[in-house]
Write a protein that holds these residues in place. Sequence first.
Motif, mmCIF file in Angstrom:
data_model
loop_
_atom_site.group_PDB
_atom_site.id
_atom_site.type_symbol
_atom_site.label_atom_id
_atom_site.label_comp_id
_atom_site.label_asym_id
_atom_site.label_seq_id
_atom_site.Cartn_x
_atom_site.Cartn_y
_atom_site.Cartn_z
ATOM 1 N N THR A 182 61.120 -37.641 28.442
ATOM 2 C CA THR A 182 61.170 -36.317 27.831
ATOM 3 C C THR A 182 59.814 -35.651 28.019
ATOM 4 O OG1 THR A 182 60.407 -37.078 25.654
ATOM 5 C CG2 THR A 182 62.795 -37.151 26.078
ATOM 6 N N LYS A 183 59.766 -34.354 27.833
ATOM 7 C CA LYS A 183 58.486 -33.645 27.960
ATOM 8 C C LYS A 183 57.496 -34.127 26.904
ATOM 9 C CE LYS A 183 59.784 -29.372 30.292
ATOM 10 N NZ LYS A 183 59.654 -27.895 30.314
ATOM 11 N N GLN A 184 58.002 -34.379 25.701
ATOM 12 C CA GLN A 184 57.117 -34.838 24.633
ATOM 13 C C GLN A 184 56.545 -36.218 24.958
ATOM 14 O OE1 GLN A 184 55.947 -33.213 21.990
ATOM 15 N NE2 GLN A 184 54.698 -35.030 21.575
ATOM 16 N N TRP A 185 57.385 -37.106 25.492
ATOM 17 C CA TRP A 185 56.899 -38.445 25.840
ATOM 18 C C TRP A 185 55.842 -38.356 26.946
ATOM 19 C CZ3 TRP A 185 57.093 -41.207 30.462
ATOM 20 C CH2 TRP A 185 56.677 -42.526 30.373
ATOM 21 N N LEU A 186 56.049 -37.469 27.917
ATOM 22 C CA LEU A 186 55.076 -37.320 28.998
ATOM 23 C C LEU A 186 53.723 -36.836 28.471
ATOM 24 C CD1 LEU A 186 57.353 -35.751 31.762
ATOM 25 C CD2 LEU A 186 56.329 -38.024 31.798
ATOM 26 N N ILE A 187 53.740 -35.906 27.526
ATOM 27 C CA ILE A 187 52.484 -35.412 26.942
ATOM 28 C C ILE A 187 51.777 -36.523 26.178
ATOM 29 C CG2 ILE A 187 51.516 -33.818 25.223
ATOM 30 C CD1 ILE A 187 53.720 -31.836 26.054
ATOM 31 N N GLU A 188 52.551 -37.379 25.538
ATOM 32 C CA GLU A 188 51.959 -38.508 24.817
ATOM 33 C C GLU A 188 51.269 -39.473 25.777
ATOM 34 O OE1 GLU A 188 55.195 -40.193 22.678
ATOM 35 O OE2 GLU A 188 55.357 -38.529 21.241
ATOM 36 N N GLN A 189 51.757 -39.546 27.005
ATOM 37 C CA GLN A 189 51.143 -40.430 27.999
ATOM 38 C C GLN A 189 49.897 -39.802 28.610
ATOM 39 O OE1 GLN A 189 52.784 -43.397 27.846
ATOM 40 N NE2 GLN A 189 53.995 -42.111 26.449
ATOM 41 N N ASN A 190 49.933 -38.468 28.767
ATOM 42 C CA ASN A 190 48.800 -37.764 29.384
ATOM 43 C C ASN A 190 48.816 -36.318 28.885
ATOM 44 O OD1 ASN A 190 46.925 -36.480 31.036
ATOM 45 N ND2 ASN A 190 47.480 -37.676 32.847
ATOM 46 N N GLU A 216 47.240 -33.876 29.771
ATOM 47 C CA GLU A 216 47.122 -32.881 30.838
ATOM 48 C C GLU A 216 48.491 -32.344 31.259
ATOM 49 O OE1 GLU A 216 44.316 -31.561 32.577
ATOM 50 O OE2 GLU A 216 43.422 -32.322 30.715
ATOM 51 N N TYR A 217 49.562 -33.096 30.944
ATOM 52 C CA TYR A 217 50.894 -32.652 31.335
ATOM 53 C C TYR A 217 51.350 -31.436 30.541
ATOM 54 C CZ TYR A 217 51.172 -37.021 33.961
ATOM 55 O OH TYR A 217 50.934 -38.039 34.848
ATOM 56 N N LYS A 218 50.611 -31.067 29.490
ATOM 57 C CA LYS A 218 50.889 -29.819 28.781
ATOM 58 C C LYS A 218 50.751 -28.619 29.705
ATOM 59 C CE LYS A 218 49.676 -30.726 23.926
ATOM 60 N NZ LYS A 218 48.714 -30.381 22.829
ATOM 61 N N LYS A 219 49.877 -28.743 30.702
ATOM 62 C CA LYS A 219 49.593 -27.626 31.608
ATOM 63 C C LYS A 219 50.648 -27.472 32.698
ATOM 64 C CE LYS A 219 44.625 -28.431 30.986
ATOM 65 N NZ LYS A 219 43.347 -28.801 31.675
ATOM 66 N N LEU A 220 51.480 -28.486 32.885
ATOM 67 C CA LEU A 220 52.500 -28.417 33.927
ATOM 68 C C LEU A 220 53.607 -27.449 33.530
ATOM 69 C CD1 LEU A 220 53.090 -32.099 35.147
ATOM 70 C CD2 LEU A 220 52.036 -30.227 36.417
ATOM 71 N N ASN A 221 54.003 -26.615 34.472
ATOM 72 C CA ASN A 221 55.132 -25.708 34.276
ATOM 73 C C ASN A 221 56.306 -26.266 35.074
ATOM 74 O OD1 ASN A 221 56.993 -23.659 34.138
ATOM 75 N ND2 ASN A 221 55.575 -22.029 34.720
ATOM 76 N N TYR A 222 57.316 -26.784 34.390
ATOM 77 C CA TYR A 222 58.413 -27.431 35.106
ATOM 78 C C TYR A 222 59.675 -27.433 34.254
ATOM 79 C CZ TYR A 222 57.367 -31.543 32.194
ATOM 80 O OH TYR A 222 57.147 -32.405 31.136
#
Length: 553
Positions: free
Chosen positions: A517-525, A527-533
């Motif tokens: 999920t997007k939330q899980w990805l942000i928890e890992q890094n 910087e993924y907050k900046k990704l637009n996808y």
Amino acid sequence: MSSAKRFKHDLTVLETLPNELFLEIFSYLTGVVNICAFSQLNNRFQSLISQYCYTFDCKSIAKTELDYIIRHHDIKQWRLLRLSDDDDTPGQVTYFCRQFDLAQSFSHLEALSIINTQCSITTSILPQLTLFNCLVSLSIGSICGKTIPVVDIVALKHLTITSCIHTNWLHKLRLETLQHTIEHHSTHEDCLIWPTTLKQLKVFTKKLGDNKLIRTALKSLHELNSLTIYDGAWDNPIPDGQIWEELIKSSLPLLKNFQFCFKFWRNFTYSRDVNRIVEKFSTPFYLQEKSWFVRCDAHNNKSTAAILYSLPYAFQRFEIVTRSFSDSISTSKNSKMNPYKSVKTLQVAVKCEEIHEKLLSKDIVDVHITYSNTLVDWIYAIPKLCQLTVGDQMNISDNEFLRILKSFPCLKSLITSYQKLNDLTNQWKNKSICNLLSQKIRSLKLSTDGCRTMNLDDYIKVDELLPLVKVFSRHCEHLNLAVYSRNIVAGLLLRCMNELQSLKVRLKEHGNDLQITKQWLIEQNNEYKKLNYSLVANGQEYSFWFSRSCKHH
């Protein structure tokens, strides 16, 4: 007058050109390109694209471009819209439907295409289309007809569908043309019914028994004037021209065009029985009354696959099954005809020593070499090859693969398995191959070739992925693969593959607590907050569609 002064005097300011010239330019470009190129320049161009750009084919565009045209163009001006969940645009349909209510925002469309997406999505979209009172042309799939109520779209005349063989939901439509690709993912009973108003019908199928069902359904289509059939079932019985002749005479009196490709398995003496097959399509009805001609390709082995097809060949994909085209038998004597002008994809199923020269045209952009010992020198004569598929059973040395990479300047897409790519690069030790792959390949799909089901070894682990990322991280824009766990996605792919426009990934380890999920990805890094996808999940498969810088700006 000096040449420098003459050229300076002849310069023309772009904005002084008349509107009619710009409209002519627009006609050669897609609506997406026109909006990205001319939007936000000045009021004149803005007015022109607002009035005259109304067809939007989004099939292969970047997410950045789609976002841009949504922001800068009035969707009420749109007349044609094409969406697709291709490998280049995975999750595009879901992303678009999250932005808009289709029935409220696009019921004015005259043409709509929604393809290569999940059955659940098309099942939810199709009932809404009854509100599209201007819709004349529709392409949609995949569909399970058993779960869909009867649909009535008042203006619809042209339909392209990918669906099961239960088509009762079509019978109220007053169609003139239909293209039906038959799938067999469902287990319910068959109910093949097509609208009796049809004038043109094109059918694709690949299951034993469908040919007989198709012939039965055709008996009620008395207004049909064009029929095209691609039957790819290798275990079909030998095609019988007499059966088709009797059907056409009794039920299809207006039929003018009959195009087909019938695959079948033969187990006979080559020359005698191939001639017997062709003779059934050589009666006065075929040759004199209708001027319909055929060709039969087969290998000279006793037991092998063969194909019988009408001339000129009517389909984009052609499979080579003969050792030599001089062994093929044809009823046409027209040596000037180009029988393969429609072909764009070649699948090389056997080692063909003598190819038909018309197959080596600039129109061939996709080649599949899938079986052992099928690589031959004539392949290098294809001038504009863009995509290559190398099958698991293909025996090819790294030196031969290096020659391929050097020989095709347009090559940018590669489809193979990870194990085969590992072999082709000599376990990533061949630096020349790795460098060329890095420079050329923009789209990489790692999958089995359909000859076997996926097993544990097909899911790539971290240590296996490291050399691949090193080679493809600089220029690869589209990646499709299977990995062992979601940690590989977060820790390696998203972090290192910075040029990706799309990523489709299948996980081995999966469950409610192992989803991406997007939330899980942000928890890992963070910087993924900046990704637009856009992120769309479908079971164990996840589709990422990224916004990067728009190439037109």
